[in-house]
Design an enzyme around this catalytic site. Structure first.
Site, PDB file in Angstrom:
ATOM      1  N   LYS A 170       0.901  -1.187   0.058  1.00  0.00           N
ATOM      2  CA  LYS A 170       0.006   0.201   0.085  1.00  0.00           C
ATOM      3  C   LYS A 170       0.741   0.961   0.044  1.00  0.00           C
ATOM      4  CE  LYS A 170      -3.511   2.796   0.189  1.00  0.00           C
ATOM      5  NZ  LYS A 170      -4.593   2.851   1.192  1.00  0.00           N
ATOM      6  N   LYS A 238       0.978  12.090   4.617  1.00  0.00           N
ATOM      7  CA  LYS A 238       1.185  11.187   5.671  1.00  0.00           C
ATOM      8  C   LYS A 238       1.678   9.682   5.184  1.00  0.00           C
ATOM      9  CE  LYS A 238      -1.946   8.401   6.945  1.00  0.00           C
ATOM     10  NZ  LYS A 238      -2.326   7.082   6.705  1.00  0.00           N
TER      11      LYS A 238
END
Length: 296
Positions: A170, A238
């Protein structure tokens, strides 16, 4: 199986709806009232807190925005582990570091509880359609137990390997999202500054070798000046930061990753953090004195 879902945000609420649609008894916890009320209206049951939810469910899913929130929801005084039972399965759909995944895995394993890192891709559209990609790290027997639940929300379900491996994939994916969006922003601003219609550029690039999924994802939004949040710059930044930190830990030079993180960070500094990732282009547009907007 009874399923608990914590975090009814942009992705979590439609995922919960698909669980209900597919016949699961679903318990929910979330910070905001509106999605809770919407889920309850469709048949979900509100739990008091994560511990209460865990005590009622066979499988608990979490989809949370930040790593510190994940830690609090799992490890807090009334967190999931306070109500967890031997034999149940926990799966975290959040995008966090493999290190945090491993921490939760070993803590839960001591309790006889299964844990999977199970980050997702496909955006709100995929969450609504039930076509998400779900990439899982963890023990295969735990993954196999969770697959029927995942199939209610996703179309492409992968067991990647040991705990943390789903998060690695991911992070790699979202690092590419950041790099591609930064690159297409430069390309389209350059073309518009040179006097080219951005729609003509899009049509040509789409059938040429420079095309990418992210061009399809953002260029119409950019041309229509629609920067309403679907996946925010803040969350992508992030993810980019976690990916580049992983690169440092593994001693892999990520020059494009680091540069793209810097570009995305600049969009944050310019006040665009709460907008969709399509707005990564805005600082460059302002510097160049042009807008990549649709020409009537």
């Amino acid at each position: 199986m009874k399923v608990g879902f914590i975090g009814l945000g942009t992705m979590g609420l439609p995922m919960t709806k698909n669980l209900i649609k597919n016949g699961f008894e679903v318990f929910v916890v979330s910070r905001s009232r509106q999605p809770i009320e919407e889920a309850v209206g469709l048949g979900a049951i509100e739990a008091k807190d994560p511990a209460d939810l865990a005590s009622k469910a066979d499988v608990v899913l979490t989809c949370l925005p930040m790593p510190d929130t994940v830690e609090e929801v799992y490890l807090g005084e009334r967190g999931i582990l306070a109500g967890a039972r031997e034999g149940m399965v926990l799966a975290d759909h959040s995008t966090v570091s493999p290190g945090l995944n491993r921490k939760l895995y070993y803590l839960t394993k001591e309790m006889g509880v299964g844990f999977l890192d199970a980050p997702i891709s496909g955006g709100p559209m995929g969450a609504h359609a039930g076509t998400l990609t779900i990439m899982c790290g963890g023990d295969k027997e735990i993954f196999d137990k969770a697959v029927p639940v995942f199939e209610a929300m996703g179309k492409n379900i992968f067991h990647v390997g040991s705990v943390g491996s789903g998060s690695v994939v991911k992070l790699m994916n979202n690092m590419l999202v950041g790099i591609h969006t930064a690159a297409l922003s430069e390309a389209f601003v350059l073309g518009v500054k040179a006097g080219i219609n951005p729609e003509i550029m899009r049509q040509i690039v789409k059938v040429s070798t420079g095309h990418s999924f992210m061009i399809d994802r953002v260029i119409d939004l950019i041309q229509d000046r629609d920067f309403n949040q679907r996946f925010s710059i803040q969350l992508l930044h992030k993810d980019m930061k976690i990916a580049t930190q992983l690169g440092e830990q593994l001693e892999v030079p990520l020059e494009l990753g680091n540069l793209s993180e810097k570009i995305i960070g600049e969009a944050m500094e310019w006040g665009y953090g709460g907008l969709d990732v399509a707005a990564i282009i805005r600082p460059l547009e302002e510097k160049a004195g042009v807008e990549v907007k649709r020409i009537p």
